[in-house]
Design an enzyme around this catalytic site. Structure first.
Site, short mmCIF file in Angstrom:
data_model
loop_
_atom_site.label_atom_id
_atom_site.label_comp_id
_atom_site.label_asym_id
_atom_site.label_seq_id
_atom_site.Cartn_x
_atom_site.Cartn_y
_atom_site.Cartn_z
N CYS A 252 0.81 -1.22 0.00
CA CYS A 252 0.00 0.00 0.00
C CYS A 252 0.84 1.27 0.00
O CYS A 252 0.32 2.35 -0.26
CB CYS A 252 -0.93 0.00 1.21
SG CYS A 252 -2.10 -1.38 1.22
N HIS A 331 12.52 1.60 4.92
CA HIS A 331 12.39 0.19 4.54
C HIS A 331 13.00 -0.68 5.64
O HIS A 331 14.18 -0.56 5.95
CB HIS A 331 13.10 -0.07 3.22
CG HIS A 331 12.63 -1.30 2.49
ND1 HIS A 331 12.51 -2.53 3.11
CD2 HIS A 331 12.24 -1.48 1.21
CE1 HIS A 331 12.06 -3.42 2.23
NE2 HIS A 331 11.89 -2.80 1.08
N HIS A 419 -2.91 6.75 5.36
CA HIS A 419 -3.44 5.62 4.61
C HIS A 419 -4.60 4.95 5.33
O HIS A 419 -4.47 4.52 6.49
CB HIS A 419 -2.33 4.61 4.35
CG HIS A 419 -2.82 3.29 3.82
ND1 HIS A 419 -3.64 3.19 2.73
CD2 HIS A 419 -2.61 2.02 4.27
CE1 HIS A 419 -3.91 1.91 2.51
NE2 HIS A 419 -3.30 1.20 3.44
N HIS A 448 -14.63 4.65 5.15
CA HIS A 448 -16.07 4.37 5.21
C HIS A 448 -16.69 4.33 3.82
O HIS A 448 -17.48 3.44 3.50
CB HIS A 448 -16.75 5.45 6.06
CG HIS A 448 -18.23 5.26 6.20
ND1 HIS A 448 -19.14 5.78 5.30
CD2 HIS A 448 -18.97 4.59 7.13
CE1 HIS A 448 -20.36 5.46 5.68
NE2 HIS A 448 -20.28 4.74 6.78
N ASN A 452 -10.53 0.17 1.91
CA ASN A 452 -9.08 0.24 1.74
C ASN A 452 -8.78 0.03 0.25
O ASN A 452 -8.85 -1.10 -0.25
CB ASN A 452 -8.40 -0.83 2.59
CG ASN A 452 -6.88 -0.77 2.50
OD1 ASN A 452 -6.33 -0.14 1.60
ND2 ASN A 452 -6.21 -1.47 3.40
#
Length: 525
Positions: A252, A331, A419, A448, A452
């Site tokens: 994501c 990372h 996110h 909502h 996602n």
């Protein structure tokens, strides 16, 4: 992948294997307090990201030194003329010094990286036939025939707590009876979301597809041959020398990775346009097994796509919405727990799914801590940085039991796009960063209304903020996302003008026909 929605205290999931011995997975809902143990190396890394902050710090130290010297020596401004007279320069020396200064400033001006502008962006809104309510989703789950009774009840509990509303979208292949999961349907989903977002973007900006010199597409779980970027090049008949990239398997947070890559490419290719397309394809990635650690993704992931037009042309500054100020990438893949916490694999019955490990929340907290610690020196006011560093130094070196100082990020940003990976992480980030409901509203309402949508969720959130008319000139926007690997990435934007969204922009902004109905009250878990 993004975060997951988890039981209020703790989710205990018994893996439904045929083996009589069950495996219990416990995933903590709460993020670790990532401000309790801050590593100084990440603070130093933040100061190294740009020399500007080192310059500000040096100027501050210089001013402080001068002030202390004046107080200790009794030097007064009336004596400065006497001091300067001792160091008077002849005309030739002054002219030479001025020439050197002008030369250095000229070199700096031409060597500095060109600014990166966000001209505009568009988010795809599927047709109404693709809408699916929570009740319809649960009915589809029950009638599928592939799920056991216990896993059906598990999905019901997760759906009730997920924060998703009744107007999210699923592709036709999944809602068909029976589901039609095949490569053809996956391509149709990809074409619908990508071309829909790009058509809106090109139509709104007036930029022709052949004007685009850089194309970056990120989609984590669907990577066909030819690639998705080639699919776009073919559809729009883009030019043959286009620099195209296709990022897969990056979760994501890949949308901000794409922005960072586009920034570097634009700085290396003057007078160019770059298009970033962020999406996720779920047709071939719907899980039909009974491993509860893999079922969570079914409950929260939905259709979505965003297309972003970036430019390094100075003439585009007047019509652009934002300027990219910072990108910070973290990372944690070198750590085995971080690498394995979101993992695509087969379950005991051979069904492919994305497994979410019990260490997920701890891993997410560690990545967030690192990213925020690195970002802080770049964006926080000096007063906040001094307070944070002073408290940190006392805790680290003097071993005092001070409560960690939490910097006020509301002084650095007016808008937050976090996110929309799941309700639990949004709750914890709000508490840790001490954000108000108003700051969290774009993320919660995006979860909502659209669910996602993976890497594109940040743009649905920014579109919500614009549709509400909240973005004024000079406002700063913080986008932060996290995903498999494990990665946490941030982007900071500055609004170049006040954003007013008109009714004619409904194709690019998916909120315009419903924004007056938001925010809505989301039932408690």
């Amino acid at each position: 992948m993004g975060s997951v929605e988890i039981d209020k205290e703790r989710l205990t999931a018994e893996m439904a294997f045929k083996d009589p011995s069950s495996v219990v997975i416990k995933i903590r809902r709460r993020l670790p307090d990532f401000l309790q143990s801050v590593k100084l190396k990440y603070v130093r890394l933040g100061y190294r990201y740009t020399p500007k902050h080192a310059l500000y710090l040096a100027i501050s130290v210089f001013i402080l030194t001068v002030a202390v010297t004046v107080q200790l020596t009794g030097l007064r401004f009336r004596n400065l003329s006497d001091v300067c007279s001792q160091f008077s320069l002849d005309r030739a020396t002054g002219l030479a010094a001025s020439s050197i200064a002008v030369f250095l400033l000229t070199v700096y001006w031409f060597k500095r990286p060109p600014p990166v502008y966000l001209v505009d962006f568009a988010c795809f809104k599927p047709e109404d036939e693709r809408k699916i309510s929570n009740d319809s989703f649960l009915e589809m789950t029950e009638t599928n025939g592939g799920f056991e009774e216990e896993t059906i009840e598990f999905q019901k509990r997760i759906s009730r707590r997920s924060g998703l509303g009744d107007e999210t979208y699923l592709p036709r292949a999944i809602t068909s009876r029976p589901p039609n999961l095949c490569m053809k349907e996956a391509r149709l989903e990809a074409e619908a979301v990508m071309f829909g977002a790009l058509d809106a973007l090109f139509g709104k900006t007036g930029v022709r597809p052949r004007d685009v010199g850089i194309l970056i597409v990120n989609c984590s779980l669907f990577n066909p041959t030819p690639s998705l970027s080639s699919m776009i090049v073919n559809h729009y008949k883009m030019r043959s020398d286009i620099k195209s990239f296709n990022l897969g398997g990056m979760g994501c947070s890949a949308g901000l990775i794409s922005i960072d890559l586009a920034k570097d490419l634009l700085r290396a290719n003057p007078n160019s346009y770059a298009v970033v397309v962020s999406t996720e394809n779920i047709t071939l990635n719907w899980y039909f097994g009974n491993d509860r650690s893999m079922l969570l993704c079914n409950c929260i992931f939905r259709m979505g796509c965003a297309a972003v037009l970036l430019s390094n042309k100075r003439k585009d500054r007047k019509r652009s919405k934002y300027q990219l100020i910072h990108t910070v990438r973290t990372h944690k893949g070198a750590d085995d727990n971080s690498y394995n916490c979101v993992y695509q694999k087969e379950d005991g019955a051979g069904n492919v799914g994305v497994s979410l490990a019990r260490e997920l929340m701890a891993v997410a907290g560690d990545a967030l801590k690192t990213n925020i610690t690195t970002l802080g020196p770049l964006v926080l006011p000096l007063t906040e940085q001094f307070k944070f560093l002073f408290t940190l130094a006392r805790r680290k070196f003097l071993r005092t039991r001070l409560k960690p100082y939490i910097p006020n990020f509301k002084l650095a940003f007016e808008h937050f796009c976090i996110h929309a990976g799941g309700r639990a992480v949004l709750d914890e980030l709000q508490k840790n960063l001490q954000l108000s409901e108003w700051h969290m509203e774009p993320s919660r309402m995006t979860l909502h209304r659209f669910g996602n949508t993976s890497s594109s969720s940040l743009w649905y959130e920014l579109a919500y903020t614009e549709a509400k008319g909240r973005v004024a000139r000079g406002d700063r926007v913080w986008q932060i996302a996290f995903g498999s690997g494990f990665k946490c990435n941030s982007a900071v934007w500055k609004a170049l003008r006040g954003i007013s969204v008109e009714g004619g922009e409904w194709r690019a902004n998916p909120w315009l026909d419903c924004v007056d109905s938001y925010p809505v009250k989301v039932p408690m878990a």
